[in-house]
Design a protein around this motif. Structure first.
Motif, PDB file in Angstrom:
ATOM      1  N   TYR A  11       5.542 -12.737   6.102  1.00  0.00           N
ATOM      2  CA  TYR A  11       4.472 -12.170   5.273  1.00  0.00           C
ATOM      3  C   TYR A  11       3.747 -13.286   4.514  1.00  0.00           C
ATOM      4  O   TYR A  11       3.359 -13.106   3.356  1.00  0.00           O
ATOM      5  CB  TYR A  11       5.063 -11.146   4.298  1.00  0.00           C
ATOM      6  CG  TYR A  11       5.785 -10.026   5.009  1.00  0.00           C
ATOM      7  CD1 TYR A  11       5.093  -8.931   5.503  1.00  0.00           C
ATOM      8  CD2 TYR A  11       7.166 -10.083   5.214  1.00  0.00           C
ATOM      9  CE1 TYR A  11       5.752  -7.917   6.172  1.00  0.00           C
ATOM     10  CE2 TYR A  11       7.826  -9.067   5.884  1.00  0.00           C
ATOM     11  CZ  TYR A  11       7.107  -7.987   6.362  1.00  0.00           C
ATOM     12  OH  TYR A  11       7.760  -6.984   7.027  1.00  0.00           O
ATOM     13  N   GLU A  14       0.082 -12.270   3.505  1.00  0.00           N
ATOM     14  CA  GLU A  14       0.045 -11.383   2.338  1.00  0.00           C
ATOM     15  C   GLU A  14       0.455 -12.124   1.072  1.00  0.00           C
ATOM     16  O   GLU A  14      -0.090 -11.862  -0.011  1.00  0.00           O
ATOM     17  CB  GLU A  14       0.980 -10.184   2.552  1.00  0.00           C
ATOM     18  CG  GLU A  14       0.503  -9.167   3.573  1.00  0.00           C
ATOM     19  CD  GLU A  14       0.798  -9.594   4.998  1.00  0.00           C
ATOM     20  OE1 GLU A  14       1.377 -10.691   5.165  1.00  0.00           O
ATOM     21  OE2 GLU A  14       0.462  -8.855   5.937  1.00  0.00           O
ATOM     22  N   TYR A  75      -2.053  -4.204  -3.132  1.00  0.00           N
ATOM     23  CA  TYR A  75      -1.738  -3.784  -1.763  1.00  0.00           C
ATOM     24  C   TYR A  75      -0.974  -4.880  -1.019  1.00  0.00           C
ATOM     25  O   TYR A  75       0.081  -4.631  -0.420  1.00  0.00           O
ATOM     26  CB  TYR A  75      -3.029  -3.440  -1.019  1.00  0.00           C
ATOM     27  CG  TYR A  75      -2.836  -3.262   0.472  1.00  0.00           C
ATOM     28  CD1 TYR A  75      -2.268  -2.099   0.985  1.00  0.00           C
ATOM     29  CD2 TYR A  75      -3.202  -4.264   1.352  1.00  0.00           C
ATOM     30  CE1 TYR A  75      -2.075  -1.940   2.350  1.00  0.00           C
ATOM     31  CE2 TYR A  75      -3.015  -4.123   2.717  1.00  0.00           C
ATOM     32  CZ  TYR A  75      -2.455  -2.962   3.214  1.00  0.00           C
ATOM     33  OH  TYR A  75      -2.258  -2.826   4.563  1.00  0.00           O
ATOM     34  N   PHE A  76      -1.504  -6.095  -1.053  1.00  0.00           N
ATOM     35  CA  PHE A  76      -0.864  -7.190  -0.323  1.00  0.00           C
ATOM     36  C   PHE A  76       0.489  -7.563  -0.946  1.00  0.00           C
ATOM     37  O   PHE A  76       1.443  -7.885  -0.229  1.00  0.00           O
ATOM     38  CB  PHE A  76      -1.783  -8.422  -0.279  1.00  0.00           C
ATOM     39  CG  PHE A  76      -2.939  -8.281   0.659  1.00  0.00           C
ATOM     40  CD1 PHE A  76      -2.728  -8.081   2.012  1.00  0.00           C
ATOM     41  CD2 PHE A  76      -4.250  -8.333   0.192  1.00  0.00           C
ATOM     42  CE1 PHE A  76      -3.798  -7.947   2.891  1.00  0.00           C
ATOM     43  CE2 PHE A  76      -5.319  -8.198   1.054  1.00  0.00           C
ATOM     44  CZ  PHE A  76      -5.094  -8.002   2.409  1.00  0.00           C
ATOM     45  N   ALA A  78       2.550  -5.507  -2.585  1.00  0.00           N
ATOM     46  CA  ALA A  78       3.518  -4.458  -2.229  1.00  0.00           C
ATOM     47  C   ALA A  78       3.945  -4.593  -0.774  1.00  0.00           C
ATOM     48  O   ALA A  78       5.133  -4.445  -0.441  1.00  0.00           O
ATOM     49  CB  ALA A  78       2.903  -3.088  -2.477  1.00  0.00           C
ATOM     50  N   LYS A  79       2.999  -4.868   0.116  1.00  0.00           N
ATOM     51  CA  LYS A  79       3.331  -5.022   1.537  1.00  0.00           C
ATOM     52  C   LYS A  79       4.291  -6.186   1.751  1.00  0.00           C
ATOM     53  O   LYS A  79       5.277  -6.075   2.496  1.00  0.00           O
ATOM     54  CB  LYS A  79       2.049  -5.244   2.342  1.00  0.00           C
ATOM     55  CG  LYS A  79       2.273  -5.296   3.846  1.00  0.00           C
ATOM     56  CD  LYS A  79       0.953  -5.444   4.592  1.00  0.00           C
ATOM     57  CE  LYS A  79       1.197  -5.492   6.104  1.00  0.00           C
ATOM     58  NZ  LYS A  79      -0.082  -5.644   6.851  1.00  0.00           N
ATOM     59  N   ALA A  80       4.031  -7.315   1.085  1.00  0.00           N
ATOM     60  CA  ALA A  80       4.905  -8.485   1.236  1.00  0.00           C
ATOM     61  C   ALA A  80       6.281  -8.228   0.627  1.00  0.00           C
ATOM     62  O   ALA A  80       7.309  -8.576   1.220  1.00  0.00           O
ATOM     63  CB  ALA A  80       4.251  -9.707   0.589  1.00  0.00           C
ATOM     64  N   VAL A  82       7.892  -5.276  -0.043  1.00  0.00           N
ATOM     65  CA  VAL A  82       8.672  -4.271   0.687  1.00  0.00           C
ATOM     66  C   VAL A  82       9.155  -4.839   2.019  1.00  0.00           C
ATOM     67  O   VAL A  82      10.308  -4.632   2.431  1.00  0.00           O
ATOM     68  CB  VAL A  82       7.836  -2.996   0.903  1.00  0.00           C
ATOM     69  CG1 VAL A  82       8.554  -2.029   1.843  1.00  0.00           C
ATOM     70  CG2 VAL A  82       7.556  -2.311  -0.428  1.00  0.00           C
ATOM     71  N   GLY A  83       8.275  -5.569   2.704  1.00  0.00           N
ATOM     72  CA  GLY A  83       8.683  -6.190   3.964  1.00  0.00           C
ATOM     73  C   GLY A  83       9.775  -7.223   3.763  1.00  0.00           C
ATOM     74  O   GLY A  83      10.737  -7.298   4.543  1.00  0.00           O
ATOM     75  N   GLN A 124      13.466  -7.539  -4.615  1.00  0.00           N
ATOM     76  CA  GLN A 124      12.205  -7.012  -4.097  1.00  0.00           C
ATOM     77  C   GLN A 124      11.203  -6.787  -5.229  1.00  0.00           C
ATOM     78  O   GLN A 124      10.022  -7.157  -5.108  1.00  0.00           O
ATOM     79  CB  GLN A 124      12.463  -5.711  -3.348  1.00  0.00           C
ATOM     80  CG  GLN A 124      11.215  -5.059  -2.781  1.00  0.00           C
ATOM     81  CD  GLN A 124      11.542  -3.781  -2.010  1.00  0.00           C
ATOM     82  OE1 GLN A 124      12.414  -3.779  -1.154  1.00  0.00           O
ATOM     83  NE2 GLN A 124      10.843  -2.700  -2.322  1.00  0.00           N
ATOM     84  N   ASN A 128       7.539  -8.738  -5.968  1.00  0.00           N
ATOM     85  CA  ASN A 128       6.291  -8.006  -6.213  1.00  0.00           C
ATOM     86  C   ASN A 128       5.611  -8.492  -7.491  1.00  0.00           C
ATOM     87  O   ASN A 128       4.406  -8.764  -7.520  1.00  0.00           O
ATOM     88  CB  ASN A 128       6.595  -6.510  -6.300  1.00  0.00           C
ATOM     89  CG  ASN A 128       5.338  -5.660  -6.202  1.00  0.00           C
ATOM     90  OD1 ASN A 128       4.227  -6.143  -6.348  1.00  0.00           O
ATOM     91  ND2 ASN A 128       5.517  -4.375  -5.972  1.00  0.00           N
TER      92      ASN A 128
END
Length: 586
Positions: A11, A14, A75-76, A78-80, A82-83, A124, A128
């Protein structure tokens, strides 16, 4: 903790875009005080309504652009995050499954579960927050200082004095909080362990009227955890008031010096408002930064605990030889085997040697703690022998690949373990491709078909976690059936009929004798002498030592340990009757 950053590589895009958009949002925020200053000095002061409207529209535009940038950054981020959390838990779960039983014992099941859930979630959340605030807060703090110097250099010196003091306070608190939160997590493991023991042992605790003692022990552990949390929380709570005090003193200094300079015309009202706005921005961002540091501190402590597991290399070297069964010869051989559990003062097994030929039935008997289960655990290589060698079909178990070795072994463990799912799914752990007919045949041999057939769902019977909706005897019979479904050349029954009555046990052994192929080597671990009367060899253990090896008649005539076990279960007047009927037993 830094070793975990490699899981962010997937990621990377992101992880760059999120702070970049936050940086853009910070730049928009830094322009706001300048526009407000211009509105006051060039608009309100000169009564230029057009300039006031233009400045107002500019502020609205900056707010809209900042909002879009903030949403995009969120958005980016959270995506990074969670991944990253998903990658971390997946790798941690894989590593836990790679560790040997000795290493799992050292970490403890409760600690590993806490690291995979609570600790991973903390890390995590920390990722974030870092992606969203790590760039924004410092940029606002240092950017506001630079902008203040541009507005008025003399007044900006107040910012230059406040910043190093703030940095020292934040860094000092962080240095004390990180180890404090690490101790909190370790104490939380103890609390989880105590809770788990109370839940699993609730019946025993109540049977012995030890509720008060367990409650006192739990309260003591809980108080210790609360004390550590209070210390860590108290240390972290110093962040906000200390930074507030420093920043408010800086504001007082700005007002004290700024008022006099506005009076003499050396500083405009708009410039003074801009300086106060920059200081207000610093206050807001320092609050965010303080929370970020607290959360990051927790995340670092949790990340170090996760890294401890991930950096632990399995202490069992994987062999590369493929294990294959043989029609004849020696199936299993123990050669001067000594085994000691980690941290134990005495060996669990000491200098054990014997051979089990293909097709033989080996009975292993001894008192509690004599090393029976430890012995068979070495066959499946759950543990490695400390000294000597365990050979399966002529080769040391350490030379085989673990997967191929365990494909040759079917195990009904001492503690019956069933998993949430249908009965058919549990039985197919032995063989995923097994037909329904094969499952029913295994149930018949294991003396389980009757109660399974009585249930309307049959093989679709829903089994609760740990088989909570089954009795102890039912669970044992189902684990035996699961082992039979595997149809492996080596079958290990580790005291797996202890919950069965003698009649059911006798029928089970009679069915096993007829159903098992002649090439199946069977190990029966038991405390019941009647279960191994017809074994080809009986291994008698006492305190980890092999004290007897032979058939029933020979051991009964000459071995003191076997005699004590046998006669404690069968009084002398029953021995003759047993001899006449033992043909019905395995």
């Amino acid at each position: 903790m830094t070793s975990l950053l490699k899981y962010m590589s997937v990621y990377l895009r992101e992880s760059i875009l999120a702070p970049s958009f936050k940086l853009l949002e910070a730049c928009f925020d830094l322009l706001v005080p300048l526009i407000v200053a211009s509105m006051i000095d060039s608009g309100v002061k000169l009564q230029d309504k057009t300039h006031v409207v233009l400045c107002g529209l500019s502020l609205v535009a900056l707010a809209g652009l900042g909002l879009c940038a903030a949403f995009t950054a969120q958005y980016f981020a959270a995506k990074a995050a969670v991944g990253f959390g998903s990658q971390l838990r997946r790798r941690l779960f894989r590593r836990v499954n790679e560790l040997s039983f000795s290493q799992l014992d050292a970490f403890g099941a409760d600690s590993l579960a806490a690291r995979m859930t609570n600790d991973a979630n903390q890390v995590q959340s920390g990722v974030n927050l870092v992606l969203r605030l790590f760039m924004r807060s410092p940029i606002i703090v240092f950017g506001a200082t630079i902008m203040a110097l541009c507005v008025d250099f003399r007044s900006g010196l107040v910012f230059l004095v406040a910043l190093p003091i703030l940095s020292l306070v934040v860094f000092g608190i962080m240095c004390g909080a990180i180890p404090a939160y690490g101790k909190c997590q370790r104490q939380l493991d103890k609390l989880a362990r105590a809770t788990r023991e109370n839940l699993y042992g609730a019946r025993v605790i109540r049977a012995f009227n030890l509720e008060d003692a367990e409650r006192r022990a739990f309260d003591e552990t809980n108080r210790a955890y609360a004390a550590l949390q209070r210390f860590a929380g108290g240390l972290s709570s110093l962040m906000n008031p200390s930074t507030y005090a420093i920043v408010n003193l800086a504001i007082v200094a700005l007002l004290w010096t700024g008022a006099a300079r506005v009076e003499v015309g050396d500083l405009s009202q708009g410039q003074t408002v801009a300086l106060l706005n920059y200081m207000a921005q610093i206050i807001v961002e320092l609050i965010k930064l303080a929370n970020l540091i607290i959360q990051t501190t927790k995340a670092i402590a949790c990340g170090n605990r996760i890294a401890e597991v991930l950096n632990t290399r399995p202490d069992m070297a994987e062999g590369d030889r493929e294990a294959r069964a043989r029609e004849s010869g020696v199936a299993v051989a123990f050669k001067n085997v000594t085994f000691r559990y980690a941290g134990a003062s005495a060996p669990a097994l000491e200098n054990v040697s014997f051979e089990a030929k293909v097709g033989e039935t080996i009975g292993i008997i001894g008192g509690s703690g004599s090393g029976k289960t430890t012995l068979v655990n070495l066959i499946a290589r759950f543990y490695d022998a400390s000294e000597g060698a365990v050979e399966v079909f002529g080769s040391d178990v350490r030379e085989y690949s673990t997967r191929s070795l365990r494909e040759l072994i079917a195990l009904a463990p001492q503690k019956a373990e069933l998993f949430k799912g249908t009965l058919g799914e549990n039985l197919r752990w032995g063989d995923p491709q097994a037909s329904d007919d094969a499952l029913w045949r295994a149930l018949e041999v294991a003396q389980a078909s009757e109660f399974v057939a009585a249930n309307a769902e049959g093989l679709d019977w829903s089994i609760e976690q740990n088989g909570r909706n089954l009795s102890g005897g039912q669970k044992q019979r189902l684990t035996i059936a699961r082992a039979l479904v595997r149809n492996a050349p080596i079958l290990i029954l580790d005291d797996s009929s202890s919950a069965l009555d003698f009649a059911t046990d006798a029928r089970l052994r009679a069915e096993l004798r007829q159903a098992l192929p002649e090439t199946t080597t069977t190990f029966i671990i038991t405390q019941r002498a009647s279960s191994i009367l017809h074994a080809d060899q009986i291994v008698a253990l006492d305190d980890g030592k092999l004290v007897g090896l032979g058939v029933h008649e020979d051991l009964l005539a000459s071995n003191k340990v076997y005699q004590e076990i046998f006669y404690s279960q069968f009084p002398s007047e029953d021995v003759e009757a047993l001899r006449l009927t033992k043909g019905a037993t395995l």
